[in-house]
Write an enzyme that holds these catalytic residues in place. Sequence first.
Site, PDB file in Angstrom:
ATOM      1  N   ASP A 274     -11.631  10.668  -3.903  1.00  0.00           N
ATOM      2  CA  ASP A 274     -12.907  11.383  -3.883  1.00  0.00           C
ATOM      3  C   ASP A 274     -12.805  12.718  -4.624  1.00  0.00           C
ATOM      4  OD1 ASP A 274     -11.366  12.838  -2.129  1.00  0.00           O
ATOM      5  OD2 ASP A 274     -12.689  12.599  -0.402  1.00  0.00           O
TER       6      ASP A 274
ATOM      7  N   GLU B 276       4.823   4.840   3.793  1.00  0.00           N
ATOM      8  CA  GLU B 276       4.318   6.143   4.258  1.00  0.00           C
ATOM      9  C   GLU B 276       5.512   6.990   4.665  1.00  0.00           C
ATOM     10  OE1 GLU B 276       2.511   9.166   4.860  1.00  0.00           O
ATOM     11  OE2 GLU B 276       0.955   7.622   4.623  1.00  0.00           O
TER      12      GLU B 276
ATOM     13  N   LYS C 156      -4.499  22.464  -6.805  1.00  0.00           N
ATOM     14  CA  LYS C 156      -4.239  23.565  -7.733  1.00  0.00           C
ATOM     15  C   LYS C 156      -3.695  23.012  -9.053  1.00  0.00           C
ATOM     16  CE  LYS C 156      -3.385  26.991  -4.122  1.00  0.00           C
ATOM     17  NZ  LYS C 156      -2.423  27.966  -3.538  1.00  0.00           N
TER      18      LYS C 156
ATOM     19  N   ASP D  31      -2.572  12.282  -2.230  1.00  0.00           N
ATOM     20  CA  ASP D  31      -2.629  13.737  -2.153  1.00  0.00           C
ATOM     21  C   ASP D  31      -3.147  14.293  -3.479  1.00  0.00           C
ATOM     22  OD1 ASP D  31      -2.125  16.494  -1.939  1.00  0.00           O
ATOM     23  OD2 ASP D  31      -0.361  16.161  -0.680  1.00  0.00           O
TER      24      ASP D  31
ATOM     25  N   GLU E 267       0.851  -1.195   0.000  1.00  0.00           N
ATOM     26  CA  GLU E 267       0.000   0.000   0.000  1.00  0.00           C
ATOM     27  C   GLU E 267       0.882   1.238   0.000  1.00  0.00           C
ATOM     28  OE1 GLU E 267      -3.539   2.260   2.519  1.00  0.00           O
ATOM     29  OE2 GLU E 267      -2.956   0.221   3.059  1.00  0.00           O
TER      30      GLU E 267
ATOM     31  N   THR F 135     -14.084   4.852   5.967  1.00  0.00           N
ATOM     32  CA  THR F 135     -13.548   5.682   7.045  1.00  0.00           C
ATOM     33  C   THR F 135     -14.437   6.904   7.266  1.00  0.00           C
ATOM     34  OG1 THR F 135     -12.194   7.055   5.604  1.00  0.00           O
ATOM     35  CG2 THR F 135     -11.218   4.982   6.391  1.00  0.00           C
ATOM     36  N   LYS F 136     -14.181   7.588   8.376  1.00  0.00           N
ATOM     37  CA  LYS F 136     -14.951   8.810   8.666  1.00  0.00           C
ATOM     38  C   LYS F 136     -14.667   9.886   7.625  1.00  0.00           C
ATOM     39  CE  LYS F 136     -11.493  10.619  11.923  1.00  0.00           C
ATOM     40  NZ  LYS F 136     -11.243  11.050  13.323  1.00  0.00           N
ATOM     41  N   PHE F 137     -13.463   9.871   7.048  1.00  0.00           N
ATOM     42  CA  PHE F 137     -13.122  10.861   6.034  1.00  0.00           C
ATOM     43  C   PHE F 137     -13.920  10.629   4.755  1.00  0.00           C
ATOM     44  CE2 PHE F 137      -9.379  10.304   8.759  1.00  0.00           C
ATOM     45  CZ  PHE F 137      -9.250  11.601   9.235  1.00  0.00           C
ATOM     46  N   GLU F 138     -14.094   9.365   4.373  1.00  0.00           N
ATOM     47  CA  GLU F 138     -14.903   9.061   3.195  1.00  0.00           C
ATOM     48  C   GLU F 138     -16.356   9.434   3.441  1.00  0.00           C
ATOM     49  OE1 GLU F 138     -16.104   5.364   0.204  1.00  0.00           O
ATOM     50  OE2 GLU F 138     -14.722   5.017   1.866  1.00  0.00           O
TER      51      GLU F 138
END
Length: 227
Positions: free
Chosen positions: A165, A79, A133, A129, A54, A200-203
């Site tokens: 997303d 990471e 811009k 990421d 990953e 996840t909570k972000f999704e």
Amino acid sequence: MTPGQQRAWDRSWERLGADLADLAPGGRRADLLDDGGRLAPGAWFGRDADLRLEIGSGMGETTAALAAAEPEADHVAVEVYPPGLGQLLMRIEAAELTNLRLLRGDAVVVLRDRVAPDSLAGLRVFYPDPWPKRRHHKRRLVQPETVALMASRLRPGATLHLATDVADYADRMREVTDAEPRLENPHGGFAPRPAWRPRTKFETRAEAEGRPSRDLLLVRRAGNGGS
């Protein structure tokens, strides 16, 4: 790092993690390499199993859940963010996972220099990421040369799984992967969201804000070997 992340790091990093700078012939963790200077998973995990990698594990929520759900496979998370790695170490300890290891460093260098061609059973890049811009789009991870490198490290039949997303990034991901001759898209476009990919909570927040996730599930074709 939080105190808890630092404690997990102090307890477990030497056993479960490695810095890319140390993962070189003659380096401090050269014991993890084969004779060709590539990562030798058996030396790290103590067994021979399918290896899934990953890129960009973030805070590790999805990474740990997928490793727990597939104990028969070995998993490596790449990471650069130390607090995220510390948090993932906490998750590994809490779930008593034995099939997950961490690499800190540039994922492109990891793939190019330390992963053998035709070796991975799976490669996933979730929510890279977006560099929103337009003038920064060239910094996005998913570019033709990087996807070609990813494809070369997958063994035939293995899967490259991308998710984002960000609508314009998703379209670019599809454009780039459609143009890579070593990859086949069995869905002909974006795939239905896999039920096994943890939400996840972000999704959930992104969906509430009108930014649904899009998944691409690509399969490495036979032939066209890596290098």
